[in-house]
Design a protein around this motif. Structure first.
Motif, mmCIF file in Angstrom:
data_model
loop_
_atom_site.group_PDB
_atom_site.id
_atom_site.type_symbol
_atom_site.label_atom_id
_atom_site.label_comp_id
_atom_site.label_asym_id
_atom_site.label_seq_id
_atom_site.Cartn_x
_atom_site.Cartn_y
_atom_site.Cartn_z
ATOM 1 N N ALA A 64 0.840 -1.203 0.000
ATOM 2 C CA ALA A 64 0.000 0.000 0.000
ATOM 3 C C ALA A 64 0.873 1.251 0.000
ATOM 4 C CB ALA A 64 -0.908 -0.006 1.227
ATOM 5 N N LYS A 65 2.140 1.092 0.357
ATOM 6 C CA LYS A 65 3.060 2.225 0.485
ATOM 7 C C LYS A 65 3.828 2.510 -0.812
ATOM 8 C CE LYS A 65 6.800 3.764 3.551
ATOM 9 N NZ LYS A 65 7.632 3.389 4.707
ATOM 10 N N TYR A 66 4.211 1.450 -1.515
ATOM 11 C CA TYR A 66 5.008 1.593 -2.740
ATOM 12 C C TYR A 66 4.286 0.944 -3.912
ATOM 13 C CZ TYR A 66 8.734 2.673 0.553
ATOM 14 O OH TYR A 66 9.483 3.227 1.562
ATOM 15 N N LEU A 72 9.741 1.712 -5.206
ATOM 16 C CA LEU A 72 10.503 1.517 -3.961
ATOM 17 C C LEU A 72 11.940 2.003 -4.104
ATOM 18 C CD1 LEU A 72 10.881 0.299 -1.083
ATOM 19 C CD2 LEU A 72 11.354 -1.890 -2.216
ATOM 20 N N VAL A 73 12.651 1.538 -5.140
ATOM 21 C CA VAL A 73 14.058 1.931 -5.275
ATOM 22 C C VAL A 73 14.191 3.412 -5.620
ATOM 23 C CG1 VAL A 73 14.826 -0.402 -5.837
ATOM 24 C CG2 VAL A 73 14.314 1.176 -7.680
ATOM 25 N N THR A 74 13.235 3.952 -6.349
ATOM 26 C CA THR A 74 13.266 5.383 -6.672
ATOM 27 C C THR A 74 13.133 6.212 -5.405
ATOM 28 O OG1 THR A 74 12.319 4.979 -8.869
ATOM 29 C CG2 THR A 74 12.144 7.219 -7.999
ATOM 30 N N ARG A 75 12.165 5.864 -4.577
ATOM 31 C CA ARG A 75 11.930 6.641 -3.356
ATOM 32 C C ARG A 75 12.993 6.401 -2.292
ATOM 33 N NH1 ARG A 75 5.714 5.600 -2.359
ATOM 34 N NH2 ARG A 75 6.193 6.579 -0.379
ATOM 35 N N LYS A 76 13.592 5.218 -2.275
ATOM 36 C CA LYS A 76 14.694 4.947 -1.330
ATOM 37 C C LYS A 76 15.995 5.582 -1.812
ATOM 38 C CE LYS A 76 13.140 1.890 1.843
ATOM 39 N NZ LYS A 76 13.288 2.035 3.281
ATOM 40 N N GLY A 77 16.092 5.820 -3.115
ATOM 41 C CA GLY A 77 17.301 6.425 -3.670
ATOM 42 C C GLY A 77 18.429 5.433 -3.852
ATOM 43 N N SER A 81 20.105 -4.601 -2.011
ATOM 44 C CA SER A 81 21.277 -5.465 -2.186
ATOM 45 C C SER A 81 21.252 -6.549 -1.118
ATOM 46 C CB SER A 81 22.561 -4.632 -2.052
ATOM 47 O OG SER A 81 22.702 -4.189 -0.716
ATOM 48 N N ALA A 82 22.243 -7.428 -1.172
ATOM 49 C CA ALA A 82 22.322 -8.498 -0.172
ATOM 50 C C ALA A 82 22.471 -7.918 1.232
ATOM 51 C CB ALA A 82 23.489 -9.423 -0.495
ATOM 52 N N LYS A 83 23.137 -6.784 1.362
ATOM 53 C CA LYS A 83 23.343 -6.169 2.686
ATOM 54 C C LYS A 83 22.212 -5.222 3.074
ATOM 55 C CE LYS A 83 28.313 -6.656 2.739
ATOM 56 N NZ LYS A 83 29.599 -6.025 2.915
ATOM 57 N N ALA A 84 21.432 -4.798 2.105
ATOM 58 C CA ALA A 84 20.294 -3.903 2.371
ATOM 59 C C ALA A 84 19.104 -4.435 1.583
ATOM 60 C CB ALA A 84 20.639 -2.477 1.957
ATOM 61 N N ARG A 85 18.555 -5.529 2.077
ATOM 62 C CA ARG A 85 17.494 -6.235 1.354
ATOM 63 C C ARG A 85 16.122 -5.752 1.831
ATOM 64 N NH1 ARG A 85 17.457 -12.780 0.810
ATOM 65 N NH2 ARG A 85 15.765 -12.906 -0.684
ATOM 66 N N PHE A 86 15.897 -4.472 1.709
ATOM 67 C CA PHE A 86 14.639 -3.878 2.172
ATOM 68 C C PHE A 86 13.456 -4.228 1.268
ATOM 69 C CE2 PHE A 86 17.157 -0.691 -0.155
ATOM 70 C CZ PHE A 86 16.321 -0.418 -1.222
ATOM 71 N N CYS A 87 13.730 -4.732 0.079
ATOM 72 C CA CYS A 87 12.658 -5.027 -0.871
ATOM 73 C C CYS A 87 11.729 -6.124 -0.351
ATOM 74 C CB CYS A 87 13.239 -5.410 -2.228
ATOM 75 S SG CYS A 87 14.543 -6.653 -2.144
ATOM 76 N N THR A 88 12.281 -7.176 0.231
ATOM 77 C CA THR A 88 11.455 -8.272 0.744
ATOM 78 C C THR A 88 10.531 -7.772 1.842
ATOM 79 O OG1 THR A 88 13.164 -9.873 0.189
ATOM 80 C CG2 THR A 88 11.504 -10.566 1.790
ATOM 81 N N GLU A 89 11.079 -6.999 2.744
ATOM 82 C CA GLU A 89 10.280 -6.459 3.852
ATOM 83 C C GLU A 89 9.141 -5.580 3.336
ATOM 84 O OE1 GLU A 89 9.628 -5.671 8.079
ATOM 85 O OE2 GLU A 89 10.881 -7.123 7.080
ATOM 86 N N CYS A 176 16.141 -11.098 -9.226
ATOM 87 C CA CYS A 176 16.267 -10.874 -7.790
ATOM 88 C C CYS A 176 17.601 -10.182 -7.501
ATOM 89 C CB CYS A 176 16.199 -12.208 -7.061
ATOM 90 S SG CYS A 176 16.475 -12.100 -5.270
ATOM 91 N N VAL A 177 17.632 -9.351 -6.485
ATOM 92 C CA VAL A 177 18.891 -8.685 -6.116
ATOM 93 C C VAL A 177 19.926 -9.696 -5.633
ATOM 94 C CG1 VAL A 177 17.777 -6.495 -5.564
ATOM 95 C CG2 VAL A 177 18.164 -8.175 -3.740
ATOM 96 N N MET A 178 19.499 -10.907 -5.311
ATOM 97 C CA MET A 178 20.419 -11.939 -4.829
ATOM 98 C C MET A 178 21.010 -12.776 -5.970
ATOM 99 S SD MET A 178 20.353 -11.342 -1.656
ATOM 100 C CE MET A 178 21.047 -12.771 -0.852
#
Length: 196
Positions: A64-66, A72-77, A81-89, A176-178
């Protein structure tokens, strides 16, 4: 008690849906999280499984947010990545949680996760309590191998997602980013549009 069976269009979640049909008939709720970053073949495959196996009962949730991965990646800037896997969340976990909270009964979530996929998945276990989902999460395929998964497909006459035959190791978000470099190289030959 509602049995919520997560389905992504990958080999494991397809085997899970087939397993659930064997166990409970239609007495479960299949759920697909649309990240807006699935390959067209995956969307077609999910639609086919929904009609052939699930009788059109598949529930689909989106953030509902993105408005999908690009937003998502546009708004996060930055790209996940494997170390910042905010996409799944943001695109899977939270939309699932929000949907589960609308259910009028207690529920258990079922996931097609296997122990041999990674050490992290093995350590998480076959059954765990999720504070995020506020329920038990069951992993009935935990001890299965990839061979077992494909045998379940064969047993029911269901082909896996066609992306596997084109060299994909993962077919959830695509790519996938992985994804690793070897897989990207293979995909370059069969699906050159992956670079776009």
């Amino acid at each position: 008690m509602i049995r919520v069976v997560q389905f992504s269009g990958g080999k494991d979640s397809t085997a899970l849906v087939l397993w659930a049909r064997e166990q409970w008939g239609d007495d479960f709720l299949p759920l697909f999280c649309d990240t807006g970053w699935e390959h067209a073949m995956t969307y077609a495959y999910v639609g086919s499984i929904n009609q052939r196996v699930l009788g059109g009962r598949l529930a689909t949730v989106r953030s509902a947010k993105y408005d999908g991965m690009v937003d998502l990646v546009t708004r996060k800037g930055r790209v996940a990545s494997a170390k910042a896997r905010f996409c799944t969340e943001e695109l899977k976990v939270l939309p699932t949680r929000d949907y589960l909270l609308t259910l009028a009964d207690d529920y258990t979530v079922y996931q097609g996760i296997r122990a041999d996929e990674s050490d992290v998945r093995r350590q998480a276990g076959r059954r765990l309590w999720s504070d995020v989902y506020d329920c038990w999460v069951e992993r009935p395929l935990f001890d299965w191998t990839a061979t077992d998964v494909f045998a379940m497909h064969d047993k029911h006459g269901i082909e896996p997602n066609p992306l596997y035959k084109l060299g994909a190791g993962r077919v959830g978000c695509f790519p996938c980013v992985m994804v690793n470099h070897g897989e990207m190289k293979r995909l370059s030959e069969t699906l050159p549009e992956v670079w776009e």
